[in-house]
Design a protein around this motif. Structure first.
Motif, PDB file in Angstrom:
ATOM      1  N   GLN A   1     -13.531   3.994  -1.067  1.00 38.97           N
ATOM      2  CA  GLN A   1     -12.814   4.522  -1.866  1.00 38.97           C
ATOM      3  C   GLN A   1     -11.700   3.785  -2.308  1.00 38.97           C
ATOM      4  O   GLN A   1     -11.381   4.113  -3.301  1.00 38.97           O
ATOM      5  N   ARG A   2     -10.730   3.542  -1.714  1.00 37.00           N
ATOM      6  CA  ARG A   2      -9.053   3.326  -2.148  1.00 37.00           C
ATOM      7  C   ARG A   2      -9.088   1.796  -2.392  1.00 37.00           C
ATOM      8  O   ARG A   2      -7.928   2.170  -3.158  1.00 37.00           O
ATOM      9  N   LEU A   3      -9.618   1.077  -2.042  1.00 35.27           N
ATOM     10  CA  LEU A   3      -9.245  -0.591  -1.719  1.00 35.27           C
ATOM     11  C   LEU A   3      -9.858  -1.408  -2.005  1.00 35.27           C
ATOM     12  O   LEU A   3     -11.625  -1.140  -2.222  1.00 35.27           O
TER      13      LEU A   3
ATOM     14  N   GLU B   1       2.855   1.506  -3.578  1.00 36.99           N
ATOM     15  CA  GLU B   1       1.664   2.445  -4.013  1.00 36.99           C
ATOM     16  C   GLU B   1       1.032   3.394  -3.744  1.00 36.99           C
ATOM     17  O   GLU B   1       0.485   4.066  -4.988  1.00 36.99           O
ATOM     18  N   LYS B   2       1.419   4.317  -2.999  1.00 41.27           N
ATOM     19  CA  LYS B   2       0.668   4.705  -2.202  1.00 41.27           C
ATOM     20  C   LYS B   2      -0.562   5.024  -2.779  1.00 41.27           C
ATOM     21  O   LYS B   2      -1.691   6.174  -2.882  1.00 41.27           O
ATOM     22  N   ARG B   3      -1.520   3.876  -1.860  1.00 35.17           N
ATOM     23  CA  ARG B   3      -2.702   4.077  -2.307  1.00 35.17           C
ATOM     24  C   ARG B   3      -3.757   4.475  -0.699  1.00 35.17           C
ATOM     25  O   ARG B   3      -4.770   4.321  -0.974  1.00 35.17           O
ATOM     26  N   LEU B   4      -3.272   5.137   0.377  1.00 32.93           N
ATOM     27  CA  LEU B   4      -3.939   5.888   1.348  1.00 32.93           C
ATOM     28  C   LEU B   4      -2.535   6.903   1.627  1.00 32.93           C
ATOM     29  O   LEU B   4      -2.345   6.505   2.565  1.00 32.93           O
ATOM     30  N   PRO B   5      -3.820   7.878   0.867  1.00 33.02           N
ATOM     31  CA  PRO B   5      -2.363   9.279   1.380  1.00 33.02           C
ATOM     32  C   PRO B   5      -2.861   9.485   2.448  1.00 33.02           C
ATOM     33  O   PRO B   5      -2.866  10.943   2.850  1.00 33.02           O
ATOM     34  N   SER B   6      -4.419   9.179   3.169  1.00 38.94           N
ATOM     35  CA  SER B   6      -4.614   9.887   4.092  1.00 38.94           C
ATOM     36  C   SER B   6      -3.749   8.661   5.626  1.00 38.94           C
ATOM     37  O   SER B   6      -4.068   9.152   6.563  1.00 38.94           O
TER      38      SER B   6
ATOM     39  N   GLU C   1     -13.267   5.712   3.355  1.00 40.65           N
ATOM     40  CA  GLU C   1     -11.640   5.887   2.914  1.00 40.65           C
ATOM     41  C   GLU C   1     -11.416   4.279   1.951  1.00 40.65           C
ATOM     42  O   GLU C   1     -11.133   4.359   0.938  1.00 40.65           O
TER      43      GLU C   1
ATOM     44  N   PHE D   1       0.760  -1.018   0.028  1.00 40.35           N
ATOM     45  CA  PHE D   1      -0.035   0.357  -0.145  1.00 40.35           C
ATOM     46  C   PHE D   1       0.966   1.162  -0.100  1.00 40.35           C
ATOM     47  O   PHE D   1       0.687   2.196  -0.668  1.00 40.35           O
TER      48      PHE D   1
END
Length: 261
Positions: free
Chosen positions: A192-194, A35-40, A189, A32
């Motif tokens: 939306q992202r995973l 790959e910068k999947r979770l910027p927060s 989050e 993660f």
């Protein structure tokens, strides 16, 4: 030697994480992050090399507005030495100002006991509760068989299977055993992202799987079963595909999920 892993070092250690089922959560968290999947929810990875052992610490930040709910994972490639584990935590304390605000500590029981003692001694924080689990992994060799079963699946006309929708967030959060009013932000989050999966009945979600922020499911598939959940634990042990996570000697590992509020 204690150091923070660079992105390149993280890429180099990823094959090691992937090769050890007990490090599956670390492998997913590293993927993660790369790959910068979770910027927060970015992760900082630290390593302590001492006495022919390596200890890994993963600190996942929480930058969602109005919350500060970091997660800490600890792992070791060898036996556990108390002084070494505490030394590593002291180093992290010096560089991570939010360490004392964690909401979740994930580690095998031997490491967890030392981590929990550290948070009492250094931050006067006692856990709200601890959930002891066996972790089970799904070998990559099983994926073809699973896909074959999915392709041959026929659902009744009023059921459908697909991804969890953003509009399902409230229902998903409300049915999760460990949810709080604040976790709705994290739930959104994740959706939306995973990757997610969800079974809908008459357009309403009735079953779902998601990837936890500490790395469960998705990349390297791993699930945690509470030791108290006897029936599911029994079925997982006897399942032809799921394999219980052990140490290098073949002894079953217990993973503690220690919650703080």
């Amino acid at each position: 030697m204690f150091y923070k892993l660079s992105t390149q070092q993280l890429k180099e250690v990823l094959p090691f994480f992937k090769s050890k089922p007990k490090f599956a959560l670390f492998a997913n968290a590293a993927t993660f992050e790369i790959e910068k999947r979770l910027p927060s929810h970015p992760c900082d990875f630290y390593c302590l090399e001492v006495n022919d052992s390596k200890y890994f610490y993963v600190f996942r930040h929480d930058f969602i507005p109005d919350t500060c709910r970091p997660i800490l994972m600890i792992g070791s490639d060898q036996s556990v030495n108390e002084n070494d584990v505490i030394y590593g935590l002291e180093q992290i304390k010096s560089v991570e100002p939010d360490l004392g605000n964690i909401e979740l500590l994930v580690a095998t029981s031997a490491l967890s006991a030392l981590g929990r003692k550290f948070f009492i001694d250094h931050f006067k924080r006692s856990e709200d509760y601890n959930v002891a689990c066996n972790n089970f992994c799904l070998p990559s060799s099983a994926q073809a068989e699973i896909q074959k079963n999915i392709d041959g699946m026929t659902l009744p006309s009023d059921f459908s299977i697909g991804s969890t929708r953003f509009s399902d967030s409230e229902i998903v959060n409300s049915t999760w055993k460990f949810a709080t009013p604040e976790t709705i932000l994290q739930t959104k989050e994740i959706i939306q992202r995973l990757p997610t999966s969800c079974i809908h009945h008459k357009d309403k979600p009735v079953a779902f799987e998601m990837i936890g922020l500490h790395g469960q499911e998705g990349i390297q598939v791993v699930k945690s079963i509470e030791l108290a959940n006897v029936e599911v634990l029994k079925r997982s042990r006897s399942h032809p595909l799921w394999e219980i996570v052990t140490d290098d000697n073949g002894d079953e590992l217990v993973f503690d999920y220690t919650h703080y509020h």
